[in-house]
Scaffold this active site. Structure first.
Site, PDB file in Angstrom:
ATOM      1  N   PHE A 148      21.858   7.079 -15.599  1.00 26.54           N
ATOM      2  CA  PHE A 148      22.963   6.314 -16.201  1.00 26.54           C
ATOM      3  C   PHE A 148      24.023   5.937 -15.186  1.00 26.54           C
ATOM      4  O   PHE A 148      24.787   5.007 -15.399  1.00 26.54           O
ATOM      5  CB  PHE A 148      23.596   7.122 -17.353  1.00 26.54           C
ATOM      6  CG  PHE A 148      24.606   8.140 -16.890  1.00 26.54           C
ATOM      7  CD1 PHE A 148      25.930   7.772 -16.653  1.00 26.54           C
ATOM      8  CD2 PHE A 148      24.253   9.462 -16.659  1.00 26.54           C
ATOM      9  CE1 PHE A 148      26.868   8.694 -16.200  1.00 26.54           C
ATOM     10  CE2 PHE A 148      25.179  10.389 -16.196  1.00 26.54           C
ATOM     11  CZ  PHE A 148      26.488   9.996 -15.971  1.00 26.54           C
ATOM     12  N   GLU A 175      18.860   5.299 -21.284  1.00 21.36           N
ATOM     13  CA  GLU A 175      19.147   4.839 -22.649  1.00 21.36           C
ATOM     14  C   GLU A 175      20.643   4.894 -22.964  1.00 21.36           C
ATOM     15  O   GLU A 175      21.089   4.416 -23.996  1.00 21.36           O
ATOM     16  CB  GLU A 175      18.330   5.635 -23.681  1.00 21.36           C
ATOM     17  CG  GLU A 175      18.546   7.139 -23.693  1.00 21.36           C
ATOM     18  CD  GLU A 175      17.688   7.880 -22.664  1.00 21.36           C
ATOM     19  OE1 GLU A 175      17.615   7.439 -21.502  1.00 21.36           O
ATOM     20  OE2 GLU A 175      17.114   8.935 -23.037  1.00 21.36           O
ATOM     21  N   CYS A 280      26.037  10.713  -7.435  1.00 20.96           N
ATOM     22  CA  CYS A 280      25.213  11.716  -6.741  1.00 20.96           C
ATOM     23  C   CYS A 280      25.702  11.923  -5.321  1.00 20.96           C
ATOM     24  O   CYS A 280      25.319  12.872  -4.660  1.00 20.96           O
ATOM     25  CB  CYS A 280      23.759  11.302  -6.732  1.00 20.96           C
ATOM     26  SG  CYS A 280      23.485   9.858  -5.718  1.00 20.96           S
TER      27      CYS A 280
HETATM   28  P1  NAD Z   1      18.631  12.255 -16.328  1.00 20.27           P
HETATM   29  O1  NAD Z   1      17.724  13.104 -15.514  1.00 20.27           O
HETATM   30  O2  NAD Z   1      19.144  12.794 -17.614  1.00 20.27           O
HETATM   31  O3  NAD Z   1      17.911  10.867 -16.702  1.00 20.27           O
HETATM   32  C1  NAD Z   1      17.263  10.080 -15.733  1.00 20.27           C
HETATM   33  C2  NAD Z   1      16.137   9.317 -16.404  1.00 20.27           C
HETATM   34  O4  NAD Z   1      15.180  10.251 -16.915  1.00 20.27           O
HETATM   35  C3  NAD Z   1      16.583   8.458 -17.569  1.00 20.27           C
HETATM   36  O5  NAD Z   1      15.930   7.213 -17.497  1.00 20.27           O
HETATM   37  C4  NAD Z   1      16.144   9.254 -18.795  1.00 20.27           C
HETATM   38  O6  NAD Z   1      15.788   8.427 -19.880  1.00 20.27           O
HETATM   39  C5  NAD Z   1      14.935  10.007 -18.298  1.00 20.27           C
HETATM   40  N1  NAD Z   1      14.773  11.305 -18.970  1.00 20.27           N
HETATM   41  C6  NAD Z   1      15.749  12.062 -19.521  1.00 20.27           C
HETATM   42  N2  NAD Z   1      15.216  13.192 -20.034  1.00 20.27           N
HETATM   43  C7  NAD Z   1      13.888  13.151 -19.779  1.00 20.27           C
HETATM   44  C8  NAD Z   1      12.808  14.056 -20.043  1.00 20.27           C
HETATM   45  N3  NAD Z   1      13.009  15.216 -20.654  1.00 20.27           N
HETATM   46  N4  NAD Z   1      11.581  13.699 -19.638  1.00 20.27           N
HETATM   47  C9  NAD Z   1      11.369  12.535 -18.997  1.00 20.27           C
HETATM   48  N5  NAD Z   1      12.361  11.653 -18.719  1.00 20.27           N
HETATM   49  C10 NAD Z   1      13.605  11.958 -19.094  1.00 20.27           C
HETATM   50  O7  NAD Z   1      19.820  11.827 -15.353  1.00 20.27           O
HETATM   51  P2  NAD Z   1      21.172  11.108 -15.737  1.00 20.27           P
HETATM   52  O8  NAD Z   1      22.055  12.069 -16.450  1.00 20.27           O
HETATM   53  O9  NAD Z   1      20.902   9.798 -16.348  1.00 20.27           O
HETATM   54  O10 NAD Z   1      21.770  10.823 -14.276  1.00 20.27           O
HETATM   55  C11 NAD Z   1      22.551  11.740 -13.575  1.00 20.27           C
HETATM   56  C12 NAD Z   1      21.715  12.540 -12.616  1.00 20.27           C
HETATM   57  O11 NAD Z   1      21.081  11.672 -11.668  1.00 20.27           O
HETATM   58  C13 NAD Z   1      22.551  13.489 -11.782  1.00 20.27           C
HETATM   59  O12 NAD Z   1      21.844  14.688 -11.636  1.00 20.27           O
HETATM   60  C14 NAD Z   1      22.677  12.781 -10.447  1.00 20.27           C
HETATM   61  O13 NAD Z   1      22.928  13.604  -9.336  1.00 20.27           O
HETATM   62  C15 NAD Z   1      21.338  12.149 -10.350  1.00 20.27           C
HETATM   63  N6  NAD Z   1      21.343  11.043  -9.412  1.00 20.27           N
HETATM   64  C16 NAD Z   1      20.685  11.229  -8.227  1.00 20.27           C
HETATM   65  C17 NAD Z   1      20.683  10.214  -7.286  1.00 20.27           C
HETATM   66  C18 NAD Z   1      19.967  10.388  -5.990  1.00 20.27           C
HETATM   67  O14 NAD Z   1      19.695   9.399  -5.339  1.00 20.27           O
HETATM   68  N7  NAD Z   1      19.621  11.602  -5.581  1.00 20.27           N
HETATM   69  C19 NAD Z   1      21.340   9.015  -7.557  1.00 20.27           C
HETATM   70  C20 NAD Z   1      21.991   8.865  -8.787  1.00 20.27           C
HETATM   71  C21 NAD Z   1      21.975   9.897  -9.711  1.00 20.27           C
END
Ligand code: NAD
Length: 498
Positions: A148, A175, A280
């Site tokens: 997100f 989402e 991140c």
């Molecule tokens: P998230 O892991 O909740 O979601 C990421 C994606 O995974 C979304 O598209 C979501 O629909 C999907 N998802 C969620 N739950 C799932 C499940 N149980 N099984 C399969 N898919 C699932 O992450 P978020 O809250 O949207 O984003 C924040 C996180 O992303 C933080 O941990 C942040 O550090 C990380 N992030 C990392 C980077 C990087 O380059 N390392 C960059 C941006 C964000």
């Protein structure tokens, strides 16, 4: 109520059986609903991608680059509209939304140079009359699953390079803020990208699993939290795919005794609290070296944090806006409470913050916690909110060990006037991206982005030449063109091992 659908090349999407609410974080109200797709939705996207991709791969790279040039101009022309849409679902202030889009556009600019990036290698005369050359060919169909917190930049990191390399690409946005990727896919079409080359499927775990299991998808790029990144990596690789999965972070900023503390405080205001800490590459941990540095830093940080203005995302004066959902607000406040229970000193407590006129918005006040130690859970875990933890170190080696031993290894920064200390730190720290007097060391688009340890699973980084490698396969050709001389003087001899 506004409905956010998939973007499929194959006509109108089917009626959504499942939907999820999309909030306006400023007011707390549900502002739209997003479709939650199924394996059947994905099948339709795959069929269109399979139909369109061979012709796109056969389109010469210069023509593919021209689409990228047009797309870049279109995104620039729609910057205000996209930034407002992004802020309305994410909550970050407009300036940060423009930054989100701009950093993605820089990868589009890199992708405009794809003819150069795809040039192969050539050896003339590897044996008598024998030449060897290699070429990079697209994977076929790639997918991107995005978080997100950067709903423009991260889909663009992936899609621009994947598409420029000749792949069809399917985006599965978060989402929680799914609208901007929809607009980007529409603008790709307007730029002349053939239908079926960039599609958006909306959904949650069900859609992610369908993507990971689908045999027609050759490569999956994921960015999100670490546990899910690990799951995505394992399941995708088990299904025979190439997978890169970027995870969470807990970045440290080391402050040496000789650092310019006014500059550090200014940098931390942006790096720890900007975008409500939902980056991140944020700096949620500051490590002053020596008690004297810690006291001086703390004295300067307190008034600077009190001066931060929290406001709605359209407020041009606001330093940062609301966090993405009520659930995320509660999670952040839970970690603040936990850190205090664990022995952290709550210097500034942002819990219970409300903004007048926006009492139901998902706002969290800026928070400063001192005397945090490496044994605390709240130090190990990613809080992903406007919370800065101070971990005091007695010397350089103790400071160096903190980010090096942490299970995340995304980014780190050191603030110093001593070139030797900066150089030593960069060489020895066990983290993927390092800033020296640069608080958020996100590499430019023609370098690559990626952390170490639990911040990234897989071998290749995002964008730059690593991105080109990820979205292509190498084919190596050994060729001989005999002259057909009758005495066999041009006999074929190929070098052999040993
Ligand atoms: P998230 O892991 O909740 O979601 C990421 C994606 O995974 C979304 O598209 C979501 O629909 C999907 N998802 C969620 N739950 C799932 C499940 N149980 N099984 C399969 N898919 C699932 O992450 P978020 O809250 O949207 O984003 C924040 C996180 O992303 C933080 O941990 C942040 O550090 C990380 N992030 C990392 C980077 C990087 O380059 N390392 C960059 C941006 C964000």
């Amino acid at each position: 109520m506004r409905f956010i659908d998939h973007v499929l090349a194959s006509g109108a999407p089917e009626p959504a059986a499942r939907k999820a609410p999309v909030f306006d974080p400023n007011s707390g109200a549900i502002q739209a609903e997003v479709a939650l797709g199924t394996a059947a939705t994905l099948e339709r996207a795959i069929a269109a991608a399979q139909a369109a991709q061979p012709a796109w791969a056969a389109t010469n790279p210069q023509r593919r680059a021209r689409v990228m040039f047009r797309f870049k101009e279109l995104v620039e022309a729609h910057m205000d509209e996209l930034a407002h849409l992004l802020s309305s679902e994410h909550g970050k202030v407009i300036a940060d939304s423009k930054g989100d889009i701009q950093r993605g556009l820089e990868v589009v600019e890199f992708a405009c140079g794809i003819p150069h990036a795809l040039k192969g290698e050539y050896t003339q005369g590897a044996g008598p009359g024998i030449d060897v050359y290699s070429m990079r060919q697209p994977i076929g169909i790639g997918a991107g699953i995005t978080p997100f917190n950067f709903p423009a930049m991260i889909p663009l990191w992936m899609s621009a390079v994947a598409i420029a390399c000749g792949n069809a690409f399917i985006i599965k946005p978060s989402e929680r803020d799914p609208s901007v990727p929809v607009r980007l896919a529409e603008l790709f079409l307007e730029a002349g990208l053939p239908a079926g080359i960039c599609q958006v499927v909306q959904g949650d775990k069900e859609m992610v699993d369908a993507i990971l299991d689908h045999p027609a998808i050759g490569a999956v790029s994921f960015v999100g939290s670490s546990d899910i990144a690990h799951y995505v990596y394992n399941r995708g690789v088990a299904a025979g795919k190439r997978v890169q999965a970027m995870g969470g972070a807990k970045n440290h900023g080391i402050v040496m005794p000789d650092a310019d503390l006014d500059q550090v405080v200014n940098d931390l205001a942006g790096a720890a609290f900007g975008s409500a800490g939902e980056r991140c590459m944020a700096l949620p941990v500051v490590v002053p070296v020596g008690e004297d540095t810690a006291e001086r830093l703390r004295a300067k940080l307190i008034p600077a944090i009190h001066a931060l203005k929290v406001g709605v995302s359209t407020d041009p004066e606001a330093h940062y806006g609301p966090v993405v959902t009520q659930a995320h607000k509660e999670k952040i406040e839970g970690w603040i409470a936990r850190c205090a229970e664990e022995g952290g000193e709550l210097v500034i407590d942002g819990r219970g913050f409300t903004l007048q006129g926006h009492e139901n918005g998902f706002f969290v006040g800026p928070t400063l916690i001192d005397h945090v130690t490496p044994t605390m859970d709240s130090y190990h875990n990613e809080i992903f909110g406007p919370v800065l933890q101070i971990v005091r170190a007695k010397d350089f080696d103790e400071a160096l060990a903190l980010p090096s031993k942490h299970h995340y290894g995304n980014g780190v920064a050191i603030f110093t006037r001593n070139g030797h200390a900066g150089r030593e730190f960069a060489a020895r720290v066990n983290v993927g991206m390092v800033g020296i007097n640069v608080p958020i060391p996100v590499p430019v688009a023609y370098h690559t982005f990626g952390g170490w340890k639990r911040s990234a699973f897989g071998d290749t980084n995002q964008h730059g030449m690593e991105g080109v490698k990820f979205w292509t396969k190498v084919k190596t050709v050994t060729q001989r063109w005999p002259d057909g001389s009758p005495d066999g003087s041009n006999a074929f001899v190929i070098p052999t091992m040993g």
